[in-house]
Enzyme design. Structure first.
Site, PDB file in Angstrom:
ATOM      1  N   THR A  37       0.875  -1.181   0.000  1.00 28.35           N
ATOM      2  CA  THR A  37       0.000   0.000   0.000  1.00 28.35           C
ATOM      3  C   THR A  37       0.910   1.228   0.000  1.00 28.35           C
ATOM      4  OG1 THR A  37      -0.010   0.272   2.399  1.00 28.35           O
ATOM      5  CG2 THR A  37      -1.634  -1.272   1.465  1.00 28.35           C
ATOM      6  N   THR A 131      -1.066  -2.740  19.527  1.00 21.54           N
ATOM      7  CA  THR A 131      -0.699  -1.391  19.956  1.00 21.54           C
ATOM      8  C   THR A 131      -1.226  -1.084  21.356  1.00 21.54           C
ATOM      9  OG1 THR A 131      -1.137   0.943  19.489  1.00 21.54           O
ATOM     10  CG2 THR A 131      -2.774  -0.603  18.715  1.00 21.54           C
ATOM     11  N   ASP A 132      -0.573  -0.135  22.030  1.00 22.88           N
ATOM     12  CA  ASP A 132      -1.076   0.298  23.345  1.00 22.88           C
ATOM     13  C   ASP A 132      -2.374   1.099  23.217  1.00 22.88           C
ATOM     14  OD1 ASP A 132      -0.038   2.647  22.268  1.00 22.88           O
ATOM     15  OD2 ASP A 132       1.266   3.110  23.967  1.00 22.88           O
ATOM     16  N   GLU A 133      -2.711   1.542  21.988  1.00 27.85           N
ATOM     17  CA  GLU A 133      -3.912   2.384  21.822  1.00 27.85           C
ATOM     18  C   GLU A 133      -5.200   1.633  22.139  1.00 27.85           C
ATOM     19  OE1 GLU A 133      -4.122   4.967  18.484  1.00 27.85           O
ATOM     20  OE2 GLU A 133      -1.983   5.396  18.526  1.00 27.85           O
ATOM     21  N   TYR A 156      -9.034   3.338  14.168  1.00 25.97           N
ATOM     22  CA  TYR A 156      -7.795   2.539  14.138  1.00 25.97           C
ATOM     23  C   TYR A 156      -7.688   1.671  15.396  1.00 25.97           C
ATOM     24  CZ  TYR A 156      -2.900   1.386  15.050  1.00 25.97           C
ATOM     25  OH  TYR A 156      -1.746   0.712  15.384  1.00 25.97           O
ATOM     26  N   LYS A 160      -7.867  -2.451  15.869  1.00 26.67           N
ATOM     27  CA  LYS A 160      -6.782  -3.265  16.451  1.00 26.67           C
ATOM     28  C   LYS A 160      -7.312  -4.034  17.677  1.00 26.67           C
ATOM     29  CE  LYS A 160      -2.964  -3.452  15.429  1.00 26.67           C
ATOM     30  NZ  LYS A 160      -2.215  -4.289  14.451  1.00 26.67           N
ATOM     31  N   TYR A 213      -1.189  19.538  16.841  1.00 26.52           N
ATOM     32  CA  TYR A 213      -2.626  19.390  17.124  1.00 26.52           C
ATOM     33  C   TYR A 213      -2.932  19.940  18.529  1.00 26.52           C
ATOM     34  CZ  TYR A 213      -2.729  15.958  13.245  1.00 26.52           C
ATOM     35  OH  TYR A 213      -2.633  15.325  12.037  1.00 26.52           O
ATOM     36  N   ASP A 286      -7.389  20.400  16.807  1.00 28.25           N
ATOM     37  CA  ASP A 286      -7.015  19.124  17.429  1.00 28.25           C
ATOM     38  C   ASP A 286      -7.575  17.932  16.645  1.00 28.25           C
ATOM     39  OD1 ASP A 286      -5.792  17.532  19.269  1.00 28.25           O
ATOM     40  OD2 ASP A 286      -6.979  18.191  20.985  1.00 28.25           O
TER      41      ASP A 286
HETATM   42  P1  NAD Z   1       3.086   0.791   8.417  1.00 32.78           P
HETATM   43  O1  NAD Z   1       1.833   1.500   8.034  1.00 32.78           O
HETATM   44  O2  NAD Z   1       4.396   1.475   8.286  1.00 32.78           O
HETATM   45  O3  NAD Z   1       3.209  -0.574   7.576  1.00 32.78           O
HETATM   46  C1  NAD Z   1       2.103  -1.409   7.351  1.00 32.78           C
HETATM   47  C2  NAD Z   1       2.508  -2.411   6.264  1.00 32.78           C
HETATM   48  O4  NAD Z   1       1.372  -3.274   6.056  1.00 32.78           O
HETATM   49  C3  NAD Z   1       2.821  -1.758   4.917  1.00 32.78           C
HETATM   50  O5  NAD Z   1       3.978  -2.346   4.356  1.00 32.78           O
HETATM   51  C4  NAD Z   1       1.592  -2.061   4.063  1.00 32.78           C
HETATM   52  O6  NAD Z   1       1.880  -2.156   2.673  1.00 32.78           O
HETATM   53  C5  NAD Z   1       1.139  -3.393   4.644  1.00 32.78           C
HETATM   54  N1  NAD Z   1      -0.306  -3.616   4.441  1.00 32.78           N
HETATM   55  C6  NAD Z   1      -1.330  -2.752   4.709  1.00 32.78           C
HETATM   56  N2  NAD Z   1      -2.500  -3.301   4.355  1.00 32.78           N
HETATM   57  C7  NAD Z   1      -2.232  -4.550   3.887  1.00 32.78           C
HETATM   58  C8  NAD Z   1      -3.039  -5.607   3.382  1.00 32.78           C
HETATM   59  N3  NAD Z   1      -4.356  -5.477   3.283  1.00 32.78           N
HETATM   60  N4  NAD Z   1      -2.416  -6.751   3.013  1.00 32.78           N
HETATM   61  C9  NAD Z   1      -1.074  -6.890   3.102  1.00 32.78           C
HETATM   62  N5  NAD Z   1      -0.262  -5.902   3.534  1.00 32.78           N
HETATM   63  C10 NAD Z   1      -0.833  -4.751   3.930  1.00 32.78           C
HETATM   64  O7  NAD Z   1       2.823   0.290   9.904  1.00 32.78           O
HETATM   65  P2  NAD Z   1       3.829   0.187  11.137  1.00 32.78           P
HETATM   66  O8  NAD Z   1       3.888   1.476  11.836  1.00 32.78           O
HETATM   67  O9  NAD Z   1       5.073  -0.480  10.694  1.00 32.78           O
HETATM   68  O10 NAD Z   1       2.988  -0.816  12.071  1.00 32.78           O
HETATM   69  C11 NAD Z   1       3.110  -2.228  11.919  1.00 32.78           C
HETATM   70  C12 NAD Z   1       2.234  -2.910  12.948  1.00 32.78           C
HETATM   71  O11 NAD Z   1       2.635  -2.527  14.264  1.00 32.78           O
HETATM   72  C13 NAD Z   1       0.750  -2.555  12.838  1.00 32.78           C
HETATM   73  O12 NAD Z   1       0.004  -3.709  13.105  1.00 32.78           O
HETATM   74  C14 NAD Z   1       0.546  -1.514  13.929  1.00 32.78           C
HETATM   75  O13 NAD Z   1      -0.782  -1.538  14.402  1.00 32.78           O
HETATM   76  C15 NAD Z   1       1.526  -1.978  14.978  1.00 32.78           C
HETATM   77  N6  NAD Z   1       2.083  -0.929  15.866  1.00 32.78           N
HETATM   78  C16 NAD Z   1       2.637   0.196  15.350  1.00 32.78           C
HETATM   79  C17 NAD Z   1       3.209   1.143  16.215  1.00 32.78           C
HETATM   80  C18 NAD Z   1       3.868   2.391  15.700  1.00 32.78           C
HETATM   81  O14 NAD Z   1       4.248   3.249  16.497  1.00 32.78           O
HETATM   82  N7  NAD Z   1       4.051   2.567  14.402  1.00 32.78           N
HETATM   83  C19 NAD Z   1       3.199   0.914  17.590  1.00 32.78           C
HETATM   84  C20 NAD Z   1       2.594  -0.258  18.070  1.00 32.78           C
HETATM   85  C21 NAD Z   1       2.054  -1.185  17.206  1.00 32.78           C
HETATM   86  O1  DAU Z   2       0.848   4.161  20.453  1.00 30.86           O
HETATM   87  C1  DAU Z   2       1.109   3.353  19.348  1.00 30.86           C
HETATM   88  C2  DAU Z   2       0.581   4.017  18.099  1.00 30.86           C
HETATM   89  O2  DAU Z   2       1.432   5.121  17.831  1.00 30.86           O
HETATM   90  C3  DAU Z   2       0.533   3.077  16.889  1.00 30.86           C
HETATM   91  O3  DAU Z   2      -0.383   2.046  17.150  1.00 30.86           O
HETATM   92  C4  DAU Z   2       0.110   3.830  15.627  1.00 30.86           C
HETATM   93  O4  DAU Z   2       0.176   2.969  14.503  1.00 30.86           O
HETATM   94  C5  DAU Z   2       1.068   4.992  15.434  1.00 30.86           C
HETATM   95  O5  DAU Z   2       0.649   5.760  14.324  1.00 30.86           O
HETATM   96  C6  DAU Z   2       1.125   5.872  16.691  1.00 30.86           C
HETATM   97  O6  DAU Z   2      -0.141   6.579  16.875  1.00 30.86           O
HETATM   98  P1  DAU Z   2      -0.179   8.132  17.302  1.00 30.86           P
HETATM   99  O7  DAU Z   2      -1.477   8.676  16.894  1.00 30.86           O
HETATM  100  O8  DAU Z   2       0.242   8.315  18.710  1.00 30.86           O
HETATM  101  O9  DAU Z   2       1.041   8.680  16.365  1.00 30.86           O
HETATM  102  P2  DAU Z   2       1.200   9.989  15.459  1.00 30.86           P
HETATM  103  O10 DAU Z   2       2.621  10.026  15.024  1.00 30.86           O
HETATM  104  O11 DAU Z   2       0.140  10.091  14.420  1.00 30.86           O
HETATM  105  O12 DAU Z   2       0.951  11.162  16.496  1.00 30.86           O
HETATM  106  C7  DAU Z   2       1.765  11.307  17.664  1.00 30.86           C
HETATM  107  C8  DAU Z   2       1.222  12.504  18.445  1.00 30.86           C
HETATM  108  O13 DAU Z   2       1.481  13.703  17.688  1.00 30.86           O
HETATM  109  C9  DAU Z   2      -0.279  12.471  18.659  1.00 30.86           C
HETATM  110  O14 DAU Z   2      -0.574  13.014  19.940  1.00 30.86           O
HETATM  111  C10 DAU Z   2      -0.837  13.385  17.568  1.00 30.86           C
HETATM  112  C11 DAU Z   2       0.267  14.407  17.390  1.00 30.86           C
HETATM  113  N1  DAU Z   2       0.400  14.969  16.024  1.00 30.86           N
HETATM  114  C12 DAU Z   2       0.514  14.075  14.975  1.00 30.86           C
HETATM  115  C13 DAU Z   2       0.624  14.532  13.678  1.00 30.86           C
HETATM  116  C14 DAU Z   2       0.720  13.562  12.519  1.00 30.86           C
HETATM  117  C15 DAU Z   2       0.449  16.330  15.810  1.00 30.86           C
HETATM  118  O15 DAU Z   2       0.376  17.130  16.763  1.00 30.86           O
HETATM  119  N2  DAU Z   2       0.565  16.795  14.519  1.00 30.86           N
HETATM  120  C16 DAU Z   2       0.632  15.953  13.438  1.00 30.86           C
HETATM  121  O16 DAU Z   2       0.717  16.435  12.280  1.00 30.86           O
END
Ligand code: NAD
Ligand code: DAU
Length: 350
Positions: A37, A131-133, A156, A160, A213, A286
């Protein structure tokens, strides 16, 4: 010899997990399944793409028949499931993609694993990355533990949470061997620049406004992505069947303090006068349903499996900023085309 299916391996965290497993376990066969994606980028895995134990499968987990067929064809004995729609803001504008990939896609994988493994669960494991969310939002004190009740607020986090429940249901109903981990916010190389840290690094380098935000008072607990991959390695190999493990950095920052730190480090790195980048800060509307605070208690993982984060945040954020500044071609590529259209739509109303 293990045959491990890693889903979402072309994404941010998945690419670090694939790299670690391919390099550390040459006897394992690693199958990276990804739909590519907007968030999936095979460039993230250039360094391992020719390794003999690495294989790429382009497929969509929403396609249940395909998942069933692939399990039969490759005889995976383990799954590390990371594929997901992962950005909260996108889930607010388009929840259905999150329902399809995060819930239906997870059930398709569970069905395929259960169907092919049920005659002999010995040596099998379905590891679901969450995720912790799912735990919702904390006030000023306290931490999320593995027994905190689920209370998701965004499409989201609700998707999850739903997938976590389904993984546990397959364990309790069919005895499918499984483990789940719930991690806090990750940061580091290869994160798509829609998430706070890479978005702001990119905007600072391009002298663009930094859209904070609300008042910037929300708190996140940041963990370096390689430390998350290390935790996944430990839990995959040593975690007990049916268990959940929380992963976190004990590293809480208000958004505004984190942003000011990034501005300071970027001024140094870009040899700009102190205070230049901070002038880009712009407070915007926000996020709807914005969770106030996340903070993880990872005592169980530390005590039972011996994992601790390896990197202090001040070091990790400098490494991260260096990576993006040294990989500006990567940043330019992912911020062109479709992503730009998304970016404009996302911020035009703020
Ligand atoms: P990301 O968005 O960077 O990557 C997601 C990957 O999944 C991409 O390579 C995308 O192509 C693939 N994908 C999406 N839809 C798909 C589908 N239908 N079939 C096959 N592949 C598909 O995500 P990330 O930040 O690397 O997160 C990975 C996992 O970890 C997720 O499950 C997320 O919920 C979890 N997670 C993320 C964070 C964070 O801070 N980013 C924290 C805790 C948990
Ligand atoms: O806690 C784990 C999660 O962390 C993962 O499960 C999610 O996949 C990952 O996206 C992340 O979620 P958040 O919503 O916490 O992450 P994000 O980077 O989008 O935002 C972090 C904080 O910053 C949040 O309080 C929103 C704020 N923010 C974010 C963006 C993109 C801003 O203030 N401005 C912005 O433009």
């Amino acid at each position: 010899m293990k045959k491990i299916l890693i889903t979402g391996g072309a994404g941010f965290i998945g690419s670090h997990v694939v790299r670690l497993f391919v390099n550390k376990y040459p006897k394992y066969q690693i199958y990276n399944l990804d739909a590519l994606t907007y968030a999936g980028n095979l460039f993230n895995l250039k360094d391992v793409e020719n390794s003999p134990n690495y294989h790429f499968i382009k497929a969509d987990i929403v396609d249940g028949e395909k998942m069933m067929q692939l399990f039969g064809q490759y005889e995976f004995d383990s799954v590390i499931h990371l594929a997901a729609e992962s950005h909260v803001d996108r889930s607010i504008t388009n929840p259905m993609e999150f329902i399809m990939t995060n819930i239906v896609g997870t059930v398709n994988l569970l069905n395929a694993a259960n169907h092919h493994w049920k005659s002999d669960f010995e040596g099998k494991r379905f590891y679901h990355i969450s995720t912790d969310e799912v735990y919702g939002s904390l006030g000023a004190t306290g931490f999320f533990t593995e027994s905190t009740s689920y209370d998701p607020h965004s499409p989201y986090s609700a998707s999850k949470a739903s997938s976590d429940h389904l993984v546990r249901a397959y364990h309790d109903t069919y005895r499918l061997p499984m483990v789940i981990s719930n991690c806090s916010n990750n940061y580091g190389p290869n994160q798509f620049p829609e998430k706070l840290i890479p978005l702001f690094i990119n905007n600072i380098r391009n002298n663009k406004p930094l859209p904070v935000y609300g008042k910037g008072e929300n708190i996140r607990d940041w963990l370096y992505v390689v430390d998350h991959a290390r935790a996944i390695d430990v839990i995959f190999h040593k975690g007990s069947d049916g268990q959940t493990y929380n992963i976190g950095g004990h590293n809480e920052w208000t958004n505004i303090d984190l942003i000011k730190l990034m501005c300071k480090v970027m001024d140094e790195k870009l040899i700009r006068a102190e205070g230049t980048s901070e002038k880009l800060i712009s407070y915007v509307k926000d996020r709807a349903g914005h969770d106030l605070r996340y903070a993880i208690d990872s005592t169980k993982l530390q005590r039972e499996l011996g994992w601790i984060p390896s990197l202090q945040f001040e070091e990790g954020i400098r490494l991260t900023i260096d990576w993006y500044l040294n990989n500006q071609v990567w940043l330019d590529e992912v911020t062109s085309g479709n992503y730009l259209k998304y970016y404009e739509k996302q911020y035009e109303e703020r």
